[in-house]
Design a protein around this motif. Structure first.
Motif, mmCIF file in Angstrom:
data_model
loop_
_atom_site.group_PDB
_atom_site.id
_atom_site.type_symbol
_atom_site.label_atom_id
_atom_site.label_comp_id
_atom_site.label_asym_id
_atom_site.label_seq_id
_atom_site.Cartn_x
_atom_site.Cartn_y
_atom_site.Cartn_z
ATOM 1 N N GLU A 105 0.965 -1.339 0.083
ATOM 2 C CA GLU A 105 -0.041 -0.107 -0.035
ATOM 3 C C GLU A 105 1.041 1.407 0.078
ATOM 4 O O GLU A 105 1.828 1.219 0.955
ATOM 5 N N ILE A 106 0.421 2.081 -1.054
ATOM 6 C CA ILE A 106 1.263 3.375 -0.969
ATOM 7 C C ILE A 106 0.252 4.498 -0.514
ATOM 8 O O ILE A 106 -0.872 4.687 -0.921
ATOM 9 N N GLU A 107 1.085 5.407 0.404
ATOM 10 C CA GLU A 107 0.316 6.653 0.907
ATOM 11 C C GLU A 107 0.030 7.298 -0.121
ATOM 12 O O GLU A 107 0.689 7.739 -1.284
ATOM 13 N N GLU A 108 -1.246 7.856 -0.226
ATOM 14 C CA GLU A 108 -2.175 8.932 -1.075
ATOM 15 C C GLU A 108 -1.488 10.380 -0.693
ATOM 16 O O GLU A 108 -2.094 10.716 0.342
ATOM 17 N N ASN A 109 -0.711 10.486 -1.779
ATOM 18 C CA ASN A 109 -0.238 12.020 -1.292
ATOM 19 C C ASN A 109 -0.029 12.629 -3.004
ATOM 20 O O ASN A 109 0.103 11.691 -3.950
ATOM 21 N N ASP A 110 0.178 14.055 -3.291
ATOM 22 C CA ASP A 110 0.463 14.466 -4.493
ATOM 23 C C ASP A 110 1.738 13.835 -5.287
ATOM 24 O O ASP A 110 1.531 13.503 -6.448
ATOM 25 N N GLU A 111 2.814 13.875 -4.506
ATOM 26 C CA GLU A 111 3.830 13.482 -5.119
ATOM 27 C C GLU A 111 3.685 11.901 -5.449
ATOM 28 O O GLU A 111 4.182 11.650 -6.704
ATOM 29 N N ASN A 112 3.132 11.132 -4.711
ATOM 30 C CA ASN A 112 2.972 9.585 -5.205
ATOM 31 C C ASN A 112 2.071 9.430 -6.183
ATOM 32 O O ASN A 112 2.027 8.607 -7.035
ATOM 33 N N LYS A 113 1.024 10.232 -6.155
ATOM 34 C CA LYS A 113 0.037 10.440 -7.569
ATOM 35 C C LYS A 113 0.737 10.733 -8.810
ATOM 36 O O LYS A 113 0.558 9.983 -9.782
ATOM 37 N N ARG A 114 1.688 11.624 -8.621
ATOM 38 C CA ARG A 114 2.446 12.035 -9.795
ATOM 39 C C ARG A 114 3.366 10.857 -10.040
ATOM 40 O O ARG A 114 3.448 10.680 -11.535
ATOM 41 N N ILE A 115 4.011 10.384 -9.282
ATOM 42 C CA ILE A 115 4.936 9.309 -9.499
ATOM 43 C C ILE A 115 4.212 7.915 -10.141
ATOM 44 O O ILE A 115 4.702 7.582 -11.127
ATOM 45 N N ARG A 116 3.045 7.705 -9.510
ATOM 46 C CA ARG A 116 2.288 6.419 -10.247
ATOM 47 C C ARG A 116 1.751 7.044 -11.460
ATOM 48 O O ARG A 116 1.746 5.945 -12.292
ATOM 49 N N MET A 117 1.251 8.209 -11.923
ATOM 50 C CA MET A 117 1.089 8.355 -13.262
ATOM 51 C C MET A 117 2.228 8.143 -14.301
ATOM 52 O O MET A 117 1.935 7.835 -15.427
ATOM 53 N N GLN A 118 3.299 8.912 -13.659
ATOM 54 C CA GLN A 118 4.514 8.554 -14.653
ATOM 55 C C GLN A 118 4.855 7.244 -14.997
ATOM 56 O O GLN A 118 5.154 6.982 -16.035
ATOM 57 N N ILE A 119 4.798 6.351 -13.754
ATOM 58 C CA ILE A 119 4.979 4.994 -14.156
ATOM 59 C C ILE A 119 4.101 4.332 -15.091
ATOM 60 O O ILE A 119 4.374 3.673 -15.882
#
Length: 115
Positions: free
Chosen positions: A77-91
């Motif tokens: 599980e990955i914490e929901e924050n703006d940086e992780n959302k950005r990284i997830r979209m990039q991946i």
């Protein structure tokens, strides 16, 4: 990983994530494709289009990359924050581009075999 292994993983994961939530028919209706299309994807007879992959993942509440994770991998599980959302979209974007490139190479090979 071979194309057949990737196809098997995709098939198993779609079944796994829709289990208890959607039948093939319900999933198909939800994302706007035919039930036969979902049956063909799960039956490893058809590769889904990029847009269909994204719709399947969104409907099942997972990320696209999770549809390609072997079953023996432990989910995290990955914490929901703006940086992780950005990284997830990039991946996710990179995975889709890599998937598209691999599929185009395969289609080119098949096209050359027909000549």
């Amino acid at each position: 990983m071979t194309e057949n292994e990737l196809n098997e993983i995709l098939s198993q994961n779609i079944k796994k994530y829709r289990k208890g939530k959607y039948t093939q028919e319900q999933l198909a209706e939800e994302i706007g494709v035919s039930a036969q299309n979902i049956n063909d994807i799960e039956g490893k007879r058809r590769w889904p289009r990029e847009a269909t992959l994204v719709k399947i993942a969104n409907t099942l509440g997972v990320e696209v990359y999770q549809l390609f994770m072997p079953q023996n991998f432990t989910e995290i599980e990955i914490e929901e924050n703006d940086e992780n959302k950005r990284i997830r979209m990039q991946i996710q974007t990179q995975l889709i581009m890599d998937f598209r490139k691999s599929m185009n190479k395969m289609l080119d090979k098949w096209g050359n075999l027909e000549k």
